[in-house]
Enzyme design. Structure first.
Site, PDB file in Angstrom:
ATOM      1  N   LYS A 189       9.104   6.849  -0.217  1.00  0.00           N
ATOM      2  CA  LYS A 189       9.842   5.462  -0.077  1.00  0.00           C
ATOM      3  C   LYS A 189      11.190   5.396   0.487  1.00  0.00           C
ATOM      4  O   LYS A 189      11.504   4.150   1.039  1.00  0.00           O
ATOM      5  CB  LYS A 189       9.907   5.242  -1.840  1.00  0.00           C
ATOM      6  CG  LYS A 189       8.646   4.963  -2.516  1.00  0.00           C
ATOM      7  CD  LYS A 189       7.967   3.824  -2.123  1.00  0.00           C
ATOM      8  CE  LYS A 189       6.659   3.565  -2.723  1.00  0.00           C
ATOM      9  NZ  LYS A 189       5.782   2.779  -2.027  1.00  0.00           N
ATOM     10  N   TYR A 194       6.939  11.735  -3.046  1.00  0.00           N
ATOM     11  CA  TYR A 194       6.667  10.398  -3.043  1.00  0.00           C
ATOM     12  C   TYR A 194       8.173   9.644  -2.741  1.00  0.00           C
ATOM     13  O   TYR A 194       8.242   8.626  -2.202  1.00  0.00           O
ATOM     14  CB  TYR A 194       6.137   9.835  -4.624  1.00  0.00           C
ATOM     15  CG  TYR A 194       5.809   8.647  -4.765  1.00  0.00           C
ATOM     16  CD1 TYR A 194       4.859   7.836  -4.386  1.00  0.00           C
ATOM     17  CD2 TYR A 194       6.960   7.993  -5.611  1.00  0.00           C
ATOM     18  CE1 TYR A 194       4.695   6.450  -4.878  1.00  0.00           C
ATOM     19  CE2 TYR A 194       6.906   6.718  -6.016  1.00  0.00           C
ATOM     20  CZ  TYR A 194       5.657   5.962  -5.661  1.00  0.00           C
ATOM     21  OH  TYR A 194       5.589   4.508  -6.095  1.00  0.00           O
ATOM     22  N   ALA A 221       0.701  -1.173  -0.119  1.00  0.00           N
ATOM     23  CA  ALA A 221       0.113  -0.210   0.044  1.00  0.00           C
ATOM     24  C   ALA A 221       1.027   1.210   0.029  1.00  0.00           C
ATOM     25  O   ALA A 221       1.956   1.090   0.545  1.00  0.00           O
ATOM     26  CB  ALA A 221      -0.828   0.084   1.242  1.00  0.00           C
ATOM     27  N   ALA A 222       0.364   2.307  -0.769  1.00  0.00           N
ATOM     28  CA  ALA A 222       1.159   3.650  -0.575  1.00  0.00           C
ATOM     29  C   ALA A 222       0.165   4.449  -1.459  1.00  0.00           C
ATOM     30  O   ALA A 222      -0.794   4.121  -2.199  1.00  0.00           O
ATOM     31  CB  ALA A 222       2.350   3.590  -1.385  1.00  0.00           C
TER      32      ALA A 222
HETATM   33  P1  NAD Z   1      -2.460   1.171  -6.335  1.00  0.00           P
HETATM   34  O1  NAD Z   1      -2.920   2.413  -6.191  1.00  0.00           O
HETATM   35  O2  NAD Z   1      -3.362   0.459  -7.364  1.00  0.00           O
HETATM   36  O3  NAD Z   1      -2.285   0.253  -4.987  1.00  0.00           O
HETATM   37  C1  NAD Z   1      -2.101   0.776  -3.653  1.00  0.00           C
HETATM   38  C2  NAD Z   1      -3.231   0.117  -2.806  1.00  0.00           C
HETATM   39  O4  NAD Z   1      -3.032   0.501  -1.261  1.00  0.00           O
HETATM   40  C3  NAD Z   1      -4.818   0.557  -3.149  1.00  0.00           C
HETATM   41  O5  NAD Z   1      -5.559  -0.631  -3.184  1.00  0.00           O
HETATM   42  C4  NAD Z   1      -5.062   1.329  -2.138  1.00  0.00           C
HETATM   43  O6  NAD Z   1      -6.457   1.153  -1.906  1.00  0.00           O
HETATM   44  C5  NAD Z   1      -4.331   0.952  -0.858  1.00  0.00           C
HETATM   45  N1  NAD Z   1      -4.011   1.955   0.251  1.00  0.00           N
HETATM   46  C6  NAD Z   1      -3.348   3.203  -0.032  1.00  0.00           C
HETATM   47  N2  NAD Z   1      -3.058   3.750   1.261  1.00  0.00           N
HETATM   48  C7  NAD Z   1      -3.808   2.874   2.172  1.00  0.00           C
HETATM   49  C8  NAD Z   1      -4.079   2.941   3.484  1.00  0.00           C
HETATM   50  N3  NAD Z   1      -3.684   4.019   4.348  1.00  0.00           N
HETATM   51  N4  NAD Z   1      -4.592   1.788   4.118  1.00  0.00           N
HETATM   52  C9  NAD Z   1      -5.024   0.967   3.587  1.00  0.00           C
HETATM   53  N5  NAD Z   1      -4.881   0.732   2.096  1.00  0.00           N
HETATM   54  C10 NAD Z   1      -4.347   1.670   1.447  1.00  0.00           C
HETATM   55  O7  NAD Z   1      -1.074   1.185  -6.893  1.00  0.00           O
HETATM   56  P2  NAD Z   1       0.111   0.275  -7.393  1.00  0.00           P
HETATM   57  O8  NAD Z   1       0.493   0.875  -9.024  1.00  0.00           O
HETATM   58  O9  NAD Z   1      -0.647  -1.149  -7.501  1.00  0.00           O
HETATM   59  O10 NAD Z   1       1.201   0.319  -6.473  1.00  0.00           O
HETATM   60  C11 NAD Z   1       1.705  -0.601  -5.419  1.00  0.00           C
HETATM   61  C12 NAD Z   1       2.790  -0.183  -4.686  1.00  0.00           C
HETATM   62  O11 NAD Z   1       3.857  -0.284  -5.519  1.00  0.00           O
HETATM   63  C13 NAD Z   1       2.843   1.237  -4.182  1.00  0.00           C
HETATM   64  O12 NAD Z   1       3.540   1.088  -2.962  1.00  0.00           O
HETATM   65  C14 NAD Z   1       3.529   2.035  -5.143  1.00  0.00           C
HETATM   66  O13 NAD Z   1       4.243   3.166  -4.441  1.00  0.00           O
HETATM   67  C15 NAD Z   1       4.741   1.065  -5.671  1.00  0.00           C
HETATM   68  N6  NAD Z   1       5.007   1.128  -6.958  1.00  0.00           N
HETATM   69  C16 NAD Z   1       4.205   1.142  -7.884  1.00  0.00           C
HETATM   70  C17 NAD Z   1       4.896   1.311  -9.253  1.00  0.00           C
HETATM   71  C18 NAD Z   1       3.866   1.484 -10.481  1.00  0.00           C
HETATM   72  O14 NAD Z   1       4.499   1.698 -11.728  1.00  0.00           O
HETATM   73  N7  NAD Z   1       2.706   1.030 -10.574  1.00  0.00           N
HETATM   74  C19 NAD Z   1       6.308   1.803  -9.403  1.00  0.00           C
HETATM   75  C20 NAD Z   1       6.781   1.681  -8.218  1.00  0.00           C
HETATM   76  C21 NAD Z   1       6.648   1.516  -7.123  1.00  0.00           C
END
Ligand code: NAD
Length: 313
Positions: free
Chosen positions: A149, A145, A77-78
């Protein structure tokens, strides 16, 4: 093994849950659905190995209660929107570091010691390195952001050093694929649906980054977790090719079967303030353990575009 997956209703998290269930893990998803969707997990609704908890990770007492009895935490989550930090300066502090602290503290009081963390390439900041290995430094992120991280990585390694935790930290490239709800491909599809004649492209279109297909990403996460056993296992997770933003626009236009689309660039070398315009991750550490992305960056972009158009979410 009982896994607690934060953010498991999100784009990457839900694919990770699918894979963990397939491998026989018992999975609890803890997600507040702020950017995730329950429908991404509906295939597991009647599975005894699956539990969904809708709650917020900012609620420390609730996390302490729900995390009890698990063997490993996958902290996914983030806040996923890198740009939001420009307008909401507390967001990545709360959704990055405070949330990570709440999880670590809940693990500590419940005697859970293993944490897998989704970090990002943005921790490296803007560099002149052609390809970034895990031991590159100093780490100077240029977005809030990225600071969230890097701060979270620091808290996690501090809990390893102080309370004998063990961690697997992954610095992801840009991840794309089905159930994607944000990012450049989603943005282009939405804009072209509204106006199929013209596409606004942030920056000069020359920004160049590696794009990793989501199934490669979750395979890499689980692979590293199962195959490495140091106290701190730090991995870049990406492919060794990259794609320019202009090329992504061309792929999306082609997949949408559009013609004569005019590209309108907003100009400047980056998409927004805090955007790292060019980088390449060196994933050889994980490659040497035996994992490699199956798709190139261009192939990942094309397949993700196809998935998103087909799902029509
Ligand atoms: P996403 O938004 O689809 O998933 C994040 C999930 O976390 C969501 O389901 C959201 O509802 C949940 N969430 C957020 N805050 C919360 C809280 N306070 N309590 C409970 N749940 C909470 O994003 P994603 O693209 O699937 O990213 C997943 C992870 O990977 C994140 O940590 C993101 O920073 C990291 N990331 C993603 C990418 C990318 O390209 N998508 C790249 C680098 C890192």
């Amino acid at each position: 093994m009982k896994a607690f997956v934060t953010g498991g209703a999100g784009f990457i998290g839900s694919h990770l849950v699918d894979k963990l269930i397939e491998k026989g893990y018992k999975v609890t998803v803890y997600d507040n659905l702020s950017s995730g969707r329950k429908q991404f997990l509906e295939q597991h609704t009647n599975n005894n190995n699956f539990t969904f908890i809708e709650d917020d990770l900012l609620d420390l007492e609730q996390v302490k209660k729900e995390i009890r009895g698990h063997d490993v935490v996958f902290h996914i989550a983030a806040n996923p929107f890198v740009r939001l930090g420009e307008k909401q300066t507390r967001l990545d502090l709360e959704q990055g570091m405070i949330v990570t602290y709440n999880i670590l503290e809940s693990m500590r009081v419940n005697g859970i010691k293993k944490i897998v963390f989704s970090s990002s390439s943005v921790v490296y900041g803007e560099t002149n390195e052609p390809s970034l290995p895990e031991n590159y430094g100093p780490l100077l992120p240029i977005s809030l952001y990225g600071a969230g991280k890097l701060g979270s990585e620091g808290l996690i390694t501090a809990f390893c050093g102080t309370f004998d935790f063990q961690t697997w930290i992954y610095r992801f490239a840009n991840v794309v694929g089905s159930r994607g709800t944000h990012g450049v491909i989603v943005d282009f599809i939405e804009k072209l649906r509204k106006n199929p004649g013209e596409l606004e492209i942030l920056g000069d279109g020359k920004q160049q980054k590696p794009y990793l297909y989501v199934s490669d990403c979750v395979d890499g996460i689980i692979f590293g977790f199962e195959k490495s056993n140091d106290m701190i296992n730090l991995f870049n997770l990406g492919c060794d090719t990259n794609t320019t933003v202009k090329r992504i626009a061309e792929i999306v236009v082609k997949e949408m079967k559009l013609r004569d689309v005019k590209f309108k660039y907003t100009g400047g070398k980056r998409g927004w303030k805090g955007d790292v315009p060019r980088f390449q991750l060196d994933a050889s550490k994980l490659n040497q353990l035996g994992w490699k992305a199956t798709l190139t960056s261009d192939e990942a972009v094309r397949k993700a575009t196809h998935d998103l158009l087909e799902a029509n979410l």
